[in-house]
Design a protein around this motif. Structure first.
Motif, PDB file in Angstrom:
ATOM      1  N   MET A  35      -0.869  45.372  49.389  1.00 41.13           N
ATOM      2  CA  MET A  35      -2.016  45.440  50.301  1.00 41.13           C
ATOM      3  C   MET A  35      -2.256  44.077  50.952  1.00 41.13           C
ATOM      4  O   MET A  35      -2.256  43.045  50.282  1.00 41.13           O
ATOM      5  N   SER A  36      -2.472  44.085  52.253  1.00 36.92           N
ATOM      6  CA  SER A  36      -2.714  42.836  52.976  1.00 36.92           C
ATOM      7  C   SER A  36      -4.151  42.361  52.759  1.00 36.92           C
ATOM      8  O   SER A  36      -5.015  43.125  52.336  1.00 36.92           O
ATOM      9  N   HIS A  38      -6.265  41.680  55.073  1.00 34.14           N
ATOM     10  CA  HIS A  38      -7.110  42.457  55.986  1.00 34.14           C
ATOM     11  C   HIS A  38      -7.447  43.826  55.385  1.00 34.14           C
ATOM     12  O   HIS A  38      -8.606  44.254  55.395  1.00 34.14           O
ATOM     13  N   GLU A  39      -6.446  44.518  54.850  1.00 36.82           N
ATOM     14  CA  GLU A  39      -6.666  45.843  54.261  1.00 36.82           C
ATOM     15  C   GLU A  39      -7.581  45.761  53.034  1.00 36.82           C
ATOM     16  O   GLU A  39      -8.462  46.600  52.854  1.00 36.82           O
ATOM     17  N   ALA A  42     -11.126  44.997  54.127  1.00 38.13           N
ATOM     18  CA  ALA A  42     -11.684  46.185  54.788  1.00 38.13           C
ATOM     19  C   ALA A  42     -12.106  47.212  53.739  1.00 38.13           C
ATOM     20  O   ALA A  42     -13.137  47.878  53.890  1.00 38.13           O
ATOM     21  N   TYR A  43     -11.320  47.341  52.679  1.00 37.42           N
ATOM     22  CA  TYR A  43     -11.673  48.247  51.587  1.00 37.42           C
ATOM     23  C   TYR A  43     -12.938  47.740  50.877  1.00 37.42           C
ATOM     24  O   TYR A  43     -13.882  48.501  50.650  1.00 37.42           O
TER      25      TYR A  43
END
Length: 161
Positions: A35-36, A38-39, A42-43
């Motif tokens: 997972m990045s 950013h991801e 965002a989560y």
């Protein structure tokens, strides 16, 4: 002294520094290990989540989010995800965040809290949640692929508020 407050956008770097190693090890969360940043952020900061940070004199040492566990008829049950910086393990940060989340959930009108997927091999978390009043109400046999232990059980843990 530990202060727990709602997370702000400026806390993103500190939160990422806490959750990235946890995500990368793949031992306690079902999030993808690749997972990045950013991801992941965002989560953590998803619109349905309310994110918090725990800070002491050294800075941010923990973070958690609170959300409704389900929509509709299940929206009265809260759900949380917690993470602490590795060096603060055993210093009461997770317990303080759990107690804060229970109080905050109660103040928002939730009637219970449920953890959907507590990995059996995460012994410290299982014991802590039990000390905080959670009971194991279900076992999901071999539901989690642990990177070292292979397929292990996950628990559903629950407590009323």
């Amino acid at each position: 002294m530990l202060n727990i407050r709602q997370a702000e956008a400026d806390d993103a770097d500190a939160i990422w520094s806490i959750i990235e190693p946890i995500i990368r090890t793949g031992e306690v969360y079902t999030l993808p290990r690749e997972m990045s940043r950013h991801e992941a952020l965002a989560y953590w900061f998803a619109p349905a989540h309310r994110a918090f940070v725990a800070e002491d004199d050294s800075g941010i040492v923990g973070t958690y989010y609170l959300r409704a566990n389900q929509a509709g008829g299940g929206s009265h049950v809260a759900n949380c995800g917690y993470a602490t910086v590795a060096w603060a393990t055993g210093r009461g940060v997770a317990r303080a965040m759990c107690e804060h989340s229970l109080e905050h959930a109660r103040s928002r009108g939730f009637r219970a809290m449920q953890f959907n997927f507590v990995i059996r091999t995460n012994d410290r978390a299982v014991r802590l949640w039990q000390r905080c009043g959670f009971a194991i109400v279900g076992t999901l046999p071999k539901a989690f692929l642990h990177p070292q232990a292979g397929y292990v059980d996950a628990y559903v843990m629950f407590r009323e508020l």
